[in-house]
Design a protein around this motif. Sequence first.
Motif, PDB file in Angstrom:
ATOM      1  N   ALA A  47      26.191   9.428 -13.972  1.00 38.92           N
ATOM      2  CA  ALA A  47      25.109   8.860 -13.501  1.00 38.92           C
ATOM      3  C   ALA A  47      25.238   8.898 -11.765  1.00 38.92           C
ATOM      4  O   ALA A  47      26.383   8.732 -11.141  1.00 38.92           O
ATOM      5  N   LEU A  48      24.106   8.769 -11.228  1.00 39.01           N
ATOM      6  CA  LEU A  48      23.906   8.524  -9.680  1.00 39.01           C
ATOM      7  C   LEU A  48      23.238   7.141  -9.501  1.00 39.01           C
ATOM      8  O   LEU A  48      22.373   6.863 -10.230  1.00 39.01           O
ATOM      9  N   LEU A  49      23.469   6.598  -8.108  1.00 35.63           N
ATOM     10  CA  LEU A  49      22.839   5.386  -7.982  1.00 35.63           C
ATOM     11  C   LEU A  49      22.447   5.658  -6.402  1.00 35.63           C
ATOM     12  O   LEU A  49      23.160   5.837  -5.592  1.00 35.63           O
ATOM     13  N   ILE A  50      21.043   5.596  -6.197  1.00 34.42           N
ATOM     14  CA  ILE A  50      20.444   6.016  -4.985  1.00 34.42           C
ATOM     15  C   ILE A  50      19.663   5.050  -4.589  1.00 34.42           C
ATOM     16  O   ILE A  50      18.603   4.254  -5.327  1.00 34.42           O
ATOM     17  N   GLY A  51      19.975   4.448  -3.383  1.00 37.93           N
ATOM     18  CA  GLY A  51      19.333   3.343  -2.657  1.00 37.93           C
ATOM     19  C   GLY A  51      18.026   3.470  -1.865  1.00 37.93           C
ATOM     20  O   GLY A  51      17.762   4.677  -1.805  1.00 37.93           O
ATOM     21  N   ALA A  52      17.591   2.266  -1.553  1.00 32.32           N
ATOM     22  CA  ALA A  52      16.168   2.327  -0.722  1.00 32.32           C
ATOM     23  C   ALA A  52      16.506   3.165   0.742  1.00 32.32           C
ATOM     24  O   ALA A  52      17.578   2.873   1.138  1.00 32.32           O
ATOM     25  N   GLY A  53      15.782   3.844   0.855  1.00 28.08           N
ATOM     26  CA  GLY A  53      15.725   4.867   2.132  1.00 28.08           C
ATOM     27  C   GLY A  53      15.328   6.123   1.775  1.00 28.08           C
ATOM     28  O   GLY A  53      14.206   6.492   0.912  1.00 28.08           O
ATOM     29  N   ALA A  54      15.407   6.964   2.649  1.00 26.73           N
ATOM     30  CA  ALA A  54      14.848   8.391   2.303  1.00 26.73           C
ATOM     31  C   ALA A  54      15.042   8.999   0.969  1.00 26.73           C
ATOM     32  O   ALA A  54      14.259   9.739   0.467  1.00 26.73           O
ATOM     33  N   SER A  55      16.377   8.907   0.633  1.00 27.30           N
ATOM     34  CA  SER A  55      16.692   9.448  -0.704  1.00 27.30           C
ATOM     35  C   SER A  55      15.925   8.887  -1.812  1.00 27.30           C
ATOM     36  O   SER A  55      15.506   9.582  -2.984  1.00 27.30           O
ATOM     37  N   LEU A  56      15.654   7.611  -1.704  1.00 28.04           N
ATOM     38  CA  LEU A  56      14.886   6.836  -2.941  1.00 28.04           C
ATOM     39  C   LEU A  56      13.457   7.643  -2.839  1.00 28.04           C
ATOM     40  O   LEU A  56      12.928   7.868  -3.934  1.00 28.04           O
ATOM     41  N   ARG A  57      12.898   7.712  -1.690  1.00 31.52           N
ATOM     42  CA  ARG A  57      11.446   8.389  -1.383  1.00 31.52           C
ATOM     43  C   ARG A  57      11.747   9.694  -2.067  1.00 31.52           C
ATOM     44  O   ARG A  57      10.835  10.409  -2.695  1.00 31.52           O
ATOM     45  N   TYR A  58      12.713  10.460  -1.836  1.00 29.96           N
ATOM     46  CA  TYR A  58      12.758  11.895  -2.194  1.00 29.96           C
ATOM     47  C   TYR A  58      12.637  12.051  -3.794  1.00 29.96           C
ATOM     48  O   TYR A  58      11.890  13.023  -4.317  1.00 29.96           O
ATOM     49  N   PHE A  59      13.343  11.310  -4.352  1.00 28.93           N
ATOM     50  CA  PHE A  59      13.571  11.298  -5.741  1.00 28.93           C
ATOM     51  C   PHE A  59      12.349  10.500  -6.571  1.00 28.93           C
ATOM     52  O   PHE A  59      12.011  10.734  -7.381  1.00 28.93           O
ATOM     53  N   SER A  60      11.916   9.266  -5.971  1.00 29.24           N
ATOM     54  CA  SER A  60      11.059   8.544  -6.823  1.00 29.24           C
ATOM     55  C   SER A  60       9.628   8.336  -6.211  1.00 29.24           C
ATOM     56  O   SER A  60       8.656   7.893  -6.700  1.00 29.24           O
ATOM     57  N   GLY A  61       9.594   8.727  -4.797  1.00 28.71           N
ATOM     58  CA  GLY A  61       8.149   8.527  -4.156  1.00 28.71           C
ATOM     59  C   GLY A  61       8.159   7.030  -3.663  1.00 28.71           C
ATOM     60  O   GLY A  61       7.167   6.728  -2.715  1.00 28.71           O
ATOM     61  N   VAL A  62       9.219   6.117  -3.689  1.00 29.41           N
ATOM     62  CA  VAL A  62       9.334   4.834  -3.152  1.00 29.41           C
ATOM     63  C   VAL A  62       9.624   4.943  -1.725  1.00 29.41           C
ATOM     64  O   VAL A  62      10.790   5.352  -1.656  1.00 29.41           O
ATOM     65  N   SER A  63       8.867   4.437  -0.820  1.00 26.69           N
ATOM     66  CA  SER A  63       9.195   4.701   0.368  1.00 26.69           C
ATOM     67  C   SER A  63       9.728   3.367   1.474  1.00 26.69           C
ATOM     68  O   SER A  63       9.862   3.211   2.540  1.00 26.69           O
ATOM     69  N   TRP A  64       9.972   2.388   0.515  1.00 24.49           N
ATOM     70  CA  TRP A  64      10.896   1.370   0.942  1.00 24.49           C
ATOM     71  C   TRP A  64      12.254   1.525   1.838  1.00 24.49           C
ATOM     72  O   TRP A  64      12.951   2.390   1.497  1.00 24.49           O
ATOM     73  N   GLY A  65      12.359   0.792   2.902  1.00 22.73           N
ATOM     74  CA  GLY A  65      13.819   0.922   3.742  1.00 22.73           C
ATOM     75  C   GLY A  65      14.635  -0.027   2.909  1.00 22.73           C
ATOM     76  O   GLY A  65      14.264  -1.021   2.079  1.00 22.73           O
ATOM     77  N   ALA A  66      15.921   0.166   3.250  1.00 22.36           N
ATOM     78  CA  ALA A  66      16.893  -0.406   2.746  1.00 22.36           C
ATOM     79  C   ALA A  66      17.040  -1.907   3.415  1.00 22.36           C
ATOM     80  O   ALA A  66      16.527  -2.266   4.593  1.00 22.36           O
ATOM     81  N   SER A  67      17.510  -2.885   2.491  1.00 25.78           N
ATOM     82  CA  SER A  67      17.629  -4.417   2.868  1.00 25.78           C
ATOM     83  C   SER A  67      18.856  -5.019   2.146  1.00 25.78           C
ATOM     84  O   SER A  67      19.531  -4.258   1.459  1.00 25.78           O
ATOM     85  N   GLU A  68      18.851  -6.202   2.246  1.00 27.36           N
ATOM     86  CA  GLU A  68      20.142  -6.895   1.700  1.00 27.36           C
ATOM     87  C   GLU A  68      19.920  -6.973   0.111  1.00 27.36           C
ATOM     88  O   GLU A  68      20.752  -7.162  -0.519  1.00 27.36           O
ATOM     89  N   ARG A  69      18.671  -6.892  -0.223  1.00 24.07           N
ATOM     90  CA  ARG A  69      18.313  -6.835  -1.715  1.00 24.07           C
ATOM     91  C   ARG A  69      18.317  -5.524  -2.227  1.00 24.07           C
ATOM     92  O   ARG A  69      17.772  -4.458  -1.650  1.00 24.07           O
ATOM     93  N   MET A  70      19.077  -5.213  -3.324  1.00 21.65           N
ATOM     94  CA  MET A  70      19.206  -4.016  -3.905  1.00 21.65           C
ATOM     95  C   MET A  70      17.797  -3.556  -4.474  1.00 21.65           C
ATOM     96  O   MET A  70      17.515  -4.357  -5.497  1.00 21.65           O
ATOM     97  N   VAL A  71      17.569  -2.373  -4.012  1.00 23.54           N
ATOM     98  CA  VAL A  71      16.240  -1.649  -4.641  1.00 23.54           C
ATOM     99  C   VAL A  71      16.774  -0.156  -4.938  1.00 23.54           C
ATOM    100  O   VAL A  71      17.084   0.379  -3.888  1.00 23.54           O
ATOM    101  N   ALA A  72      17.066   0.103  -6.131  1.00 21.07           N
ATOM    102  CA  ALA A  72      17.841   1.411  -6.378  1.00 21.07           C
ATOM    103  C   ALA A  72      17.318   2.284  -7.433  1.00 21.07           C
ATOM    104  O   ALA A  72      16.951   1.555  -8.633  1.00 21.07           O
ATOM    105  N   LEU A  73      17.604   3.394  -7.589  1.00 21.57           N
ATOM    106  CA  LEU A  73      17.355   4.087  -8.753  1.00 21.57           C
ATOM    107  C   LEU A  73      18.755   4.626  -9.502  1.00 21.57           C
ATOM    108  O   LEU A  73      19.487   5.174  -8.701  1.00 21.57           O
TER     109      LEU A  73
END
Length: 392
Positions: A47-73
């Motif tokens: 599996a891959l774990l892709i965090g908030a930021g440009a890569s998350l937007r690339y794969f999921s469309g979610v445009s959030w920036g990274a923070s201390e709270r985990m948002v990941a695919l």
Amino acid sequence: MTIGISDPATELAAIRPAPAVPPIAAAEHLARLERARALAGALGLDALLIGAGASLRYFSGVSWGASERMVALLLPVSGDPLMICPAFEQGSLAAELAIPAETALWEEDEDPIALVARALAPGARLGLDPLLPFGWGEKLRGAGLAVSDGAAAIDRCRMVKSAAELACLAAAKAMTLEVQRRAAAILRPGIAASAVKRFIDSAHQAIGGGGSFFCAVQFGAATAYPHGLPGDQLLEENQLVLVDTGCRIHGYHSDITRTYAFGRVAPEVHETFAVERAAQAAAFAAVRPGVTCEAVDAAARAVLERAGLGPGYRLPGLPHRTGHGIGLSIHEPAYLVRGDRTPLEPGMCFSNEPMIVVPERYGVRLEDHFRVTADGAAWFTPPQESLERPFG
């Protein structure tokens, strides 16, 4: 284009919004996921774990920036994608998510690392987004997962741009070149660099770029510093002007630099400009599929060294890499620099900016972008031809 012939109000009133460009389609997001799965599987990952930021937007469309709270695919090689998200953000996530995915929600007093671990088999091989915090990786390792760098799958997908991505990049760059042209027209003795920046931001808004993503305006000796100096400057007659700015279309960046004369500059500066232009052209001419990124950097540096500059990063000369990849991040892999042996492929996109710095006196940077084609390269924007007429 003559420099300093107009005023901000006139130039802003003359701007017309650029034609709209379609956003990335849902089908393309799904194709990206399949490409990432294939690359991850070839690397022996589960599996891959892709965090908030440009890569998350690339794969999921979610445009959030990274923070201390985990948002990941969490993207398994086999199985449905899983979005890890704070529970209170569920509605916002659903509004942006461009792919079908299950959701694993965590409350503020819970550990999202446990959600990732529970979704995978013990000892699963997990490739991490290279921009994830180090501490998260260590916690995932402590939870019994075999973690490793997932860049060879994640970054590899993003390096080669699709037709839709190229259209977004082309639109952003065309907008910024037009904004650069109009910014040159408002220059006058005594104008503050901050006033030029405000105009450029307003012009980027007027043309449809959503304002400036960044903007650097440097006059005179400040041009010798690649990212400028603190404080504001006032333009004087017979000074060099360097403007570096960009905007975004659907998240895709422009990043264009022009260096030009406001009045007359010394013959030496004209000679430096000619070398800079030749180095930029040599880098462009070196591009073709299969050539390594570092070979393009070497082509530019060879021109500079023949002119007595450098060698390497020594000044007077080029203090940084020749170029960077560009897409959903303004600087992204691969890089046109010694040591980056990534072979070029059609669809890769780069800046080309072999800046020449003469310490404490002046700098000349011409920055345009190109895409790799089947038999060479193609410019997004036409290179600058002279110090007096930077826009033809």
